[in-house]
Design a protein around this motif. Sequence first.
Motif, PDB file in Angstrom:
ATOM      1  N   GLU A  54      41.373  42.158 -43.611  1.00 41.21           N
ATOM      2  CA  GLU A  54      41.826  41.668 -44.906  1.00 41.21           C
ATOM      3  C   GLU A  54      41.481  42.666 -46.006  1.00 41.21           C
ATOM      4  O   GLU A  54      42.281  42.918 -46.917  1.00 41.21           O
ATOM      5  CB  GLU A  54      41.201  40.309 -45.206  1.00 41.21           C
ATOM      6  CG  GLU A  54      41.786  39.166 -44.391  1.00 41.21           C
ATOM      7  CD  GLU A  54      41.064  37.855 -44.631  1.00 41.21           C
ATOM      8  OE1 GLU A  54      41.651  36.809 -44.331  1.00 41.21           O
ATOM      9  OE2 GLU A  54      39.905  37.893 -45.105  1.00 41.21           O
ATOM     10  N   LEU A  57      43.802  45.722 -45.718  1.00 35.04           N
ATOM     11  CA  LEU A  57      45.132  45.427 -46.244  1.00 35.04           C
ATOM     12  C   LEU A  57      45.130  45.418 -47.769  1.00 35.04           C
ATOM     13  O   LEU A  57      46.051  45.961 -48.408  1.00 35.04           O
ATOM     14  CB  LEU A  57      45.615  44.078 -45.706  1.00 35.04           C
ATOM     15  CG  LEU A  57      47.015  43.638 -46.143  1.00 35.04           C
ATOM     16  CD1 LEU A  57      48.072  44.648 -45.702  1.00 35.04           C
ATOM     17  CD2 LEU A  57      47.334  42.242 -45.591  1.00 35.04           C
ATOM     18  N   SER A  58      44.114  44.814 -48.373  1.00 34.90           N
ATOM     19  CA  SER A  58      44.018  44.770 -49.828  1.00 34.90           C
ATOM     20  C   SER A  58      43.885  46.178 -50.414  1.00 34.90           C
ATOM     21  O   SER A  58      44.556  46.523 -51.415  1.00 34.90           O
ATOM     22  CB  SER A  58      42.828  43.904 -50.237  1.00 34.90           C
ATOM     23  OG  SER A  58      42.662  43.894 -51.640  1.00 34.90           O
ATOM     24  N   ASP A  61      47.283  48.078 -50.102  1.00 34.93           N
ATOM     25  CA  ASP A  61      48.257  47.677 -51.125  1.00 34.93           C
ATOM     26  C   ASP A  61      47.918  48.291 -52.480  1.00 34.93           C
ATOM     27  O   ASP A  61      48.798  48.762 -53.214  1.00 34.93           O
ATOM     28  CB  ASP A  61      48.303  46.155 -51.239  1.00 34.93           C
ATOM     29  CG  ASP A  61      49.000  45.506 -50.061  1.00 34.93           C
ATOM     30  OD1 ASP A  61      49.723  46.216 -49.332  1.00 34.93           O
ATOM     31  OD2 ASP A  61      48.814  44.285 -49.864  1.00 34.93           O
ATOM     32  N   ARG A 164      51.951  49.213 -43.220  1.00 35.30           N
ATOM     33  CA  ARG A 164      51.491  47.921 -43.731  1.00 35.30           C
ATOM     34  C   ARG A 164      51.802  46.798 -42.736  1.00 35.30           C
ATOM     35  O   ARG A 164      50.960  45.916 -42.505  1.00 35.30           O
ATOM     36  CB  ARG A 164      52.148  47.607 -45.068  1.00 35.30           C
ATOM     37  CG  ARG A 164      51.580  46.366 -45.730  1.00 35.30           C
ATOM     38  CD  ARG A 164      52.303  45.994 -47.010  1.00 35.30           C
ATOM     39  NE  ARG A 164      51.533  44.994 -47.745  1.00 35.30           N
ATOM     40  CZ  ARG A 164      51.524  43.682 -47.455  1.00 35.30           C
ATOM     41  NH1 ARG A 164      52.251  43.231 -46.439  1.00 35.30           N
ATOM     42  NH2 ARG A 164      50.780  42.841 -48.164  1.00 35.30           N
ATOM     43  N   ASN A 165      52.993  46.820 -42.155  1.00 33.91           N
ATOM     44  CA  ASN A 165      53.358  45.789 -41.176  1.00 33.91           C
ATOM     45  C   ASN A 165      52.424  45.809 -39.965  1.00 33.91           C
ATOM     46  O   ASN A 165      52.073  44.752 -39.422  1.00 33.91           O
ATOM     47  CB  ASN A 165      54.802  45.984 -40.717  1.00 33.91           C
ATOM     48  CG  ASN A 165      55.808  45.705 -41.820  1.00 33.91           C
ATOM     49  OD1 ASN A 165      55.488  45.046 -42.820  1.00 33.91           O
ATOM     50  ND2 ASN A 165      57.022  46.210 -41.654  1.00 33.91           N
ATOM     51  N   ILE A 167      49.277  46.826 -39.976  1.00 31.66           N
ATOM     52  CA  ILE A 167      47.991  46.260 -40.408  1.00 31.66           C
ATOM     53  C   ILE A 167      48.060  44.739 -40.381  1.00 31.66           C
ATOM     54  O   ILE A 167      47.127  44.058 -39.927  1.00 31.66           O
ATOM     55  CB  ILE A 167      47.611  46.767 -41.811  1.00 31.66           C
ATOM     56  CG1 ILE A 167      47.382  48.271 -41.789  1.00 31.66           C
ATOM     57  CG2 ILE A 167      46.355  46.056 -42.317  1.00 31.66           C
ATOM     58  CD1 ILE A 167      47.203  48.887 -43.175  1.00 31.66           C
ATOM     59  N   VAL A 168      49.182  44.191 -40.876  1.00 29.25           N
ATOM     60  CA  VAL A 168      49.362  42.736 -40.862  1.00 29.25           C
ATOM     61  C   VAL A 168      49.342  42.212 -39.431  1.00 29.25           C
ATOM     62  O   VAL A 168      48.736  41.160 -39.148  1.00 29.25           O
ATOM     63  CB  VAL A 168      50.676  42.352 -41.568  1.00 29.25           C
ATOM     64  CG1 VAL A 168      50.992  40.864 -41.361  1.00 29.25           C
ATOM     65  CG2 VAL A 168      50.586  42.650 -43.066  1.00 29.25           C
ATOM     66  N   LEU A 171      45.827  42.046 -38.262  1.00 31.39           N
ATOM     67  CA  LEU A 171      45.153  40.918 -38.907  1.00 31.39           C
ATOM     68  C   LEU A 171      45.539  39.603 -38.237  1.00 31.39           C
ATOM     69  O   LEU A 171      44.675  38.741 -38.002  1.00 31.39           O
ATOM     70  CB  LEU A 171      45.513  40.888 -40.393  1.00 31.39           C
ATOM     71  CG  LEU A 171      44.959  39.725 -41.220  1.00 31.39           C
ATOM     72  CD1 LEU A 171      43.438  39.651 -41.130  1.00 31.39           C
ATOM     73  CD2 LEU A 171      45.398  39.856 -42.679  1.00 31.39           C
TER      74      LEU A 171
END
Length: 207
Positions: A54, A57-58, A61, A164-165, A167-168, A171
């Motif tokens: 988390e 990801l933060s 971004d 990013r995808n 990383i999601v 998660l």
Amino acid sequence: MNRISSALLASLLLAGSAQAQQWGHSGERGQNRQEDRSNRRELRDDRRDVVELENVLSRFDRAWQQQDEHEMLSVENKLREVLRKELAESRIELEKDKREVRHSNREVRRDRNWGRRADDRRDRRDDVRDARVEAATLQTRMAIARELNWVMGNRNYSDLQRQRNLIVQLLQIAQQEVHQTKQEIREDRGERREDRREDRRESRHRW
């Protein structure tokens, strides 16, 4: 003399049966405690992985929005570190699950010869399921790692979005593992309660 011998024999048989039962239950309780500690330790690790991802990801971004190259490089290094750790944990967990499957197979083979209840067959099904899930998770993480290796360092929109995808996805896997570990803890508690009820029933019908 015969009455004394019969009474002595009965007492010895009862004592031997109770002692054997006590030893068996003691070993089982010790194994249950060990499994419970292992599950709780695994749950702590799973929750830690969620928090770390988390945070990654933060930071990703924020670095993307601010076009901060220094921060983005730091985020990518942290992501590599987290992913290496998760891959290592997955491999360790898979080996543990495989050992549990082998142990369950031995228990089931032994129980066929001793007419015991079907608990061990149920445990084997659970262990096989856990091993298959962990193997699939490891393969997914390895595939994500390979793809991340291609897109990390690139700053065009499609590669940043793909990173990013990924990383999601990592998660989501970590969150799913938290759920699975919680479910396993609940299942183990239910099995122990059922074992205690079965032991009480057997005690009432013994002798």
